[in-house]
Design an enzyme around this catalytic site. Structure first.
Site: not given
Ligand SMILES: Cc1cc2nc3c(=O)[nH]c(=O)nc-3n(C[C@H](O)[C@H](O)[C@H](O)COP(=O)(O)OP(=O)(O)OC[C@H]3O[C@@H](n4cnc5c(N)ncnc54)[C@H](O)[C@@H]3O)c2cc1C
Length: 574
Positions: A11-12, A16, A115, A235, A247, A250, A281, A347, A394
């Site tokens: 995950g990037a 990650g 927020f 959520q 989206l 907020e 929310r 969400h 988050s």
């Molecule tokens: C539209 C939107 C707006 C948001 N706004 C906010 C905000 O303003 N403030 C806030 O705090 N939170 C916000 N959130 C929530 C927050 O953005 C996410 O919870 C957070 O960015 C998740 O980050 P992460 O690093 O866990 O995963 P992600 O950023 O989702 O990355 C997942 C990674 O895993 C990789 N991956 C998945 N499965 C596999 C696989 N099988 N093999 C290889 N790679 C894989 C993907 O390629 C990706 O690189 C928002 C979410 C959304 C959807």
């Protein structure tokens, strides 16, 4: 092909990348991502990242901690929440030093906005706590961290889809991944693996999540024997664009936007007299649907209006440019002059792979670690969000716990021996893929997926009932059976989306089953989990985390106590 690293990060997104930067200090690390790194869903985050910097108004980490505990409906673990709230200011300054272009106050400090659920003085009034870069906060942080990784020569395997974890004698020691461009399988041997695979919003029909948010990491860990925690807490963000779910952050309400029903009434004043439209929310989503039920949806339909017309073009065009663009493109609405039609959209997953504050995946209620396996970000459940996550917490979670996991993995790989996986793992995956490709069943991935999303939306979203959940669980199990009979159209090796869709659907069906089971089991209403047949929170019976473990028979449910340190559970009023 075989690869060897000290640690593999799957995950990037922000979790990650932040972990990889840490591990890369003195150990070899590779980041595997199924989408190109900077297309990770973190880049879509709009509104902000929370930290009690007190740049605009009086604030401190204890108020942040209190709000997060209360927002979680007292299900969040308070030791973990304390860790996050205390580490938040450091996290923001670290980002600033790495080059994140935050908005500024007139004095040149990092600007902050209000927020949902974030208050001063233990709930007295809304407070400006979210740091932001217009409404592209996730984008700028993701790009900055990615550049930092490139500078440090961290190795990326973009467009590699992880198929399974390699587990030898109860220890995780690598992954098998599928290269999208060629269809080749790669074996990655490593001393440690971090799951940072994000959320699973695609389980539901209406969602703000990216196509890649299919819960792969959660499902991989689950199948490998790690329990999933609190998965029933899903959520729904109150303001997705009507019918599309895209989206509207907020931040729109943080900057002063108002929700109105068909009478033009600011209905949130009735439900949350103190913080009104900035209630958390879970509440706002329920209130919107209550208005719709009372016949006060716009034109009798199932949506309300988000009114920003009074904010003025300056605020809208400079601080909310991205979302006004979305409103224009997808709803045909000019937000400076007319309200945006909105409805709740799936969400965020509060639940995930049960893990501790140092990212260690745990196997049981006692916290026994799963050797070599770590989780951070949305796919993990630490748990800092409990039954309901507050906005802007988050991004903070991904960075605080991404870093902590990185530190722990670095420590672990210093002394851990180098395991070598047997070639059987790759062979097993190759056989699984060729089996999927050669099946000639009648079922199609797309139609099973649509049925899953429909049933989860109808029966397991904002409002839930025993009857509906029982039906949902039965239907999901039927769909799991149908899934055995799918056939693929594309039998090729180059960007075979058909194959990947099928693999992802398998993961989502597993998770949908766990969500429905948890929701049935929890006979109370708490945070985002609203059982209309059990409308009250029941601390006596359910002030506990729900864990679900995969077995060869039906999944097994068990509980883990909530850690309560400073704040005793109280009724949640806003
Ligand atoms: C539209 C939107 C707006 C948001 N706004 C906010 C905000 O303003 N403030 C806030 O705090 N939170 C916000 N959130 C929530 C927050 O953005 C996410 O919870 C957070 O960015 C998740 O980050 P992460 O690093 O866990 O995963 P992600 O950023 O989702 O990355 C997942 C990674 O895993 C990789 N991956 C998945 N499965 C596999 C696989 N099988 N093999 C290889 N790679 C894989 C993907 O390629 C990706 O690189 C928002 C979410 C959304 C959807």
């Amino acid at each position: 092909m075989e690869h060897q690293f000290d640690a593999i990060v799957i995950g990037a997104g922000l979790a990650g990348l932040r972990a990889a930067i840490e591990i890369g200090e003195d150990s070899s690390v590779a980041v595997i991502s199924k989408v190109f790194a900077t297309r990770s869903h973190s880049g879509a985050a709009q509104g902000g990242i929370g930290a009690a910097l007190a740049n605009e108004e009086d604030d401190n980490w204890e108020w942040h901690m209190f709000d997060t505990v209360k927002g979680s409906d007292y299900l969040g673990d308070q030791d973990a929440i304390e860790t996050m709230a205390k580490d938040a200011p450091r996290t923001i300054y670290e980002l600033e030093h790495l080059g994140v272009p935050f908005n500024r106050t007139s004095e040149g400090k990092i600007a902050q906005r209000a927020f949902g659920g974030h208050t001063s003085n233990f709930g007295k009034a809304p407070v400006k706590r979210a740091c932001f870069a217009a409404d592209r906060t996730g984008r700028v942080i993701l790009d900055t961290l990615w550049e930092q990784c490139l500078q440090r020569d961290i190795k990326f395997f973009d467009e590699f889809h992880v198929l399974s974890l390699i587990i030898e004698d109860g220890r995780c020691c690598g992954v098998i991944a599928y290269e999208l461009a060629t269809g080749k399988l790669h074996t990655f041997n490593s001393k440690a693996v971090l799951l940072a695979t994000g959320g699973a919003g695609k389980i539901f029909k209406t969602t703000s999540n990216a196509f890649a948010s299919t819960g792969d990491g959660m499902a991989l860990a689950y199948r490998a024997g790690a329990p999933l925690e609190d998965m029933e807490f899903v959520q729904f963000h109150p303001t997705g664009i009507y019918k599309l779910g895209i989206l509207i952050s907020e931040a729109a309400r943080g900057e002063g936007g108002i929700l109105r029903n068909s009478d033009g009434e600011r209905f949130m004043e009735r439900y949350a007299p103190v913080i009104k439209d900035l209630a958390p929310r879970d509440m706002v989503s329920r209130c919107i649907l209550e208005e719709v039920r009372a016949g006060k949806g716009i034109d009798g339909k199932d949506y309300v209006h988000l009114d920003m017309t009074h904010l003025g073009e300056e605020v809208i065009n400079t601080k909310l440019a991205e979302i006004t663009g979305f409103a224009r493109t997808y709803a045909g609405v000019d937000a400076t002059r007319e309200p945006i039609p909105v409805q709740p959209t799936c969400h965020y997953m509060m639940g995930g792979v049960a893990s501790d504050v140092d990212g260690r995946v745990v196997l049981d209620a006692e916290g026994t670690p799963f050797e070599g396996l770590y989780a951070a970000g949305e796919c993990a459940c630490v748990s800092v969000h409990g039954a309901n996550r507050l906005g802007c917490n988050s991004l903070l979670d991904t960075l605080v716990f991404g870093r902590r996991s990185g530190i722990e993995i670095r420590r672990f790989v210093q002394t851990a021996d180098t395991p070598k996986a047997s070639p059987d793992y790759a062979k097993k995956e190759a056989a699984r893929i060729s089996d999927l490709m050669s099946r000639d069943g009648k079922e199609k991935t797309g139609s099973i997926m649509a049925r899953m999303q429909e049933v989860m939306m109808d029966k397991a979203s904002v409002f839930r009932l025993e009857t509906g959940l029982t039906e949902a669980l039965e239907q999901i199990r039927e769909l799991q059976e149908s899934y055995r009979n799918i056939s693929l159209q594309d039998k090729g090796n180059c960007f075979n989306r058909d194959l990947l869709d099928a693999l992802e659907l398998g993961h989502m069906l597993d998770l949908a089953e766990v969500i429905a089971m948890g929701a049935l089991y929890r006979e109370e209403s708490r945070g985002a989990h609203c059982r209309e047949d059990f409308p009250d929170r029941n601390d006596e019976k359910f002030l506990a985390h729900t864990l679900v473990r995969h077995t060869d028979d039906v999944p097994q449910i068990f509980e883990k106590p909530v850690t309560i340190t400073r704040f005793q559970p109280k009724e949640r009023k806003y």
